[in-house]
Design a protein around this motif. Structure first.
Motif, short mmCIF file in Angstrom:
data_model
loop_
_atom_site.label_atom_id
_atom_site.label_comp_id
_atom_site.label_asym_id
_atom_site.label_seq_id
_atom_site.Cartn_x
_atom_site.Cartn_y
_atom_site.Cartn_z
N GLY A 73 28.40 18.18 87.62
CA GLY A 73 29.10 19.19 86.84
C GLY A 73 30.57 18.86 86.76
N THR A 74 31.31 19.74 86.14
CA THR A 74 32.75 19.56 85.94
C THR A 74 33.48 20.71 86.62
N TYR A 75 34.60 20.41 87.27
CA TYR A 75 35.38 21.43 87.95
C TYR A 75 35.61 22.63 87.04
N SER A 76 35.47 23.81 87.63
CA SER A 76 35.83 25.04 86.93
C SER A 76 36.25 26.07 87.98
N SER A 77 36.84 27.15 87.53
CA SER A 77 37.20 28.25 88.43
C SER A 77 37.04 29.55 87.67
N ASN A 78 36.81 30.63 88.42
CA ASN A 78 36.65 31.94 87.81
C ASN A 78 37.07 33.02 88.79
N ALA A 79 37.43 34.18 88.25
CA ALA A 79 37.73 35.34 89.08
C ALA A 79 36.42 35.85 89.67
N ASN A 80 36.50 36.43 90.87
CA ASN A 80 35.29 36.95 91.51
C ASN A 80 35.47 38.43 91.86
N ILE A 81 34.43 39.03 92.44
CA ILE A 81 34.49 40.47 92.74
C ILE A 81 35.50 40.82 93.83
N ALA A 82 35.91 39.81 94.63
CA ALA A 82 36.92 40.05 95.66
C ALA A 82 38.34 39.99 95.09
N LYS A 83 38.42 39.81 93.76
CA LYS A 83 39.71 39.70 93.05
C LYS A 83 40.50 38.47 93.49
N THR A 84 39.77 37.43 93.87
CA THR A 84 40.37 36.13 94.14
C THR A 84 39.71 35.14 93.18
N ILE A 85 39.90 33.87 93.42
CA ILE A 85 39.35 32.82 92.56
C ILE A 85 38.25 32.08 93.29
N THR A 86 37.18 31.76 92.58
CA THR A 86 36.15 30.86 93.09
C THR A 86 36.28 29.53 92.36
N HIS A 87 36.46 28.46 93.13
CA HIS A 87 36.58 27.10 92.59
C HIS A 87 35.23 26.42 92.72
N HIS A 88 34.77 25.78 91.65
CA HIS A 88 33.48 25.09 91.64
C HIS A 88 33.72 23.59 91.59
N LEU A 89 33.36 22.91 92.68
CA LEU A 89 33.46 21.46 92.76
C LEU A 89 32.05 20.88 92.78
N TYR A 90 31.90 19.63 92.36
CA TYR A 90 30.57 19.03 92.23
C TYR A 90 30.50 17.69 92.95
N TRP A 91 29.48 17.56 93.80
CA TRP A 91 29.22 16.37 94.58
C TRP A 91 28.76 15.23 93.67
N GLY A 92 27.98 15.57 92.64
CA GLY A 92 27.48 14.56 91.70
C GLY A 92 26.23 13.85 92.18
N ALA A 93 25.51 14.44 93.13
CA ALA A 93 24.32 13.80 93.70
C ALA A 93 23.11 13.97 92.78
N ASN A 94 22.26 12.95 92.76
CA ASN A 94 21.01 13.00 92.01
C ASN A 94 19.89 13.67 92.80
N ASP A 95 20.04 13.72 94.12
CA ASP A 95 19.03 14.29 95.00
C ASP A 95 19.66 15.39 95.85
N SER A 96 18.82 16.24 96.40
CA SER A 96 19.29 17.29 97.30
C SER A 96 19.90 16.67 98.56
N VAL A 97 20.92 17.32 99.09
CA VAL A 97 21.55 16.90 100.34
C VAL A 97 21.03 17.75 101.49
N TRP A 98 20.89 19.06 101.25
CA TRP A 98 20.50 20.00 102.30
C TRP A 98 18.98 20.12 102.28
N ASN A 99 18.38 19.76 103.38
CA ASN A 99 16.94 19.74 103.54
C ASN A 99 16.36 21.12 103.26
N ASP A 100 15.41 21.22 102.33
CA ASP A 100 14.84 22.52 102.03
C ASP A 100 14.05 23.11 103.19
#
Length: 124
Positions: A73-100
């Motif tokens: 994905g591409t970096y983005s940010s948005n306001a959240n319910i806590a009235k702060t900002i949520t920043h979205h960063l992307y690892w860019g992985a093709n596979d899952s990192v966290w074992n389901d």
């Protein structure tokens, strides 16, 4: 540490998983990384620091959230319910990192200096 891991959401698809972090003071994320540690059935480290996400140089204010999404994905940010900002960063992985199945450990590390050496080519 100025950042703190709040939770890890795992999935069997990289688009569905992320690490949720919160800032405890104003911070520049350069010099931070998230690594995963995987354990064998006896709870011994089987492959320490198997994956690594190196944070970009990003200034984030106290109280803001950071979601490090495993997928692409591409970096983005948005306001959240806590009235702060949520920043979205992307690892860019093709596979899952966290074992389901769980048991992977997300670790947030800081580093100031990296000592690197290039391995020479083998003689033919």
């Amino acid at each position: 540490m100025s950042l703190k891991i709040i939770s890890v959401i795992n999935s069997n698809k990289p688009e569905g998983e992320y690490v949720n972090l919160k800032t405890e003071e104003d911070v520049n994320t350069a010099g931070y990384a998230i690594v995963d540690r995987t354990f064998d059935p006896n709870s011994k480290v089987s492959n320490e620091f198997r994956h690594i996400f190196v944070f970009p140089n990003l200034k984030i204010e106290k109280g803001d959230y950071v979601f490090v999404h495993t997928g692409k994905g591409t970096y983005s940010s948005n306001a959240n319910i806590a009235k702060t900002i949520t920043h979205h960063l992307y690892w860019g992985a093709n596979d899952s990192v966290w074992n389901d199945k769980g048991e992977d450990v997300a670790s947030l590390i800081t580093y100031n200096l990296v000592n690197s050496v290039v391995a020479p080519a083998l003689a033919k």
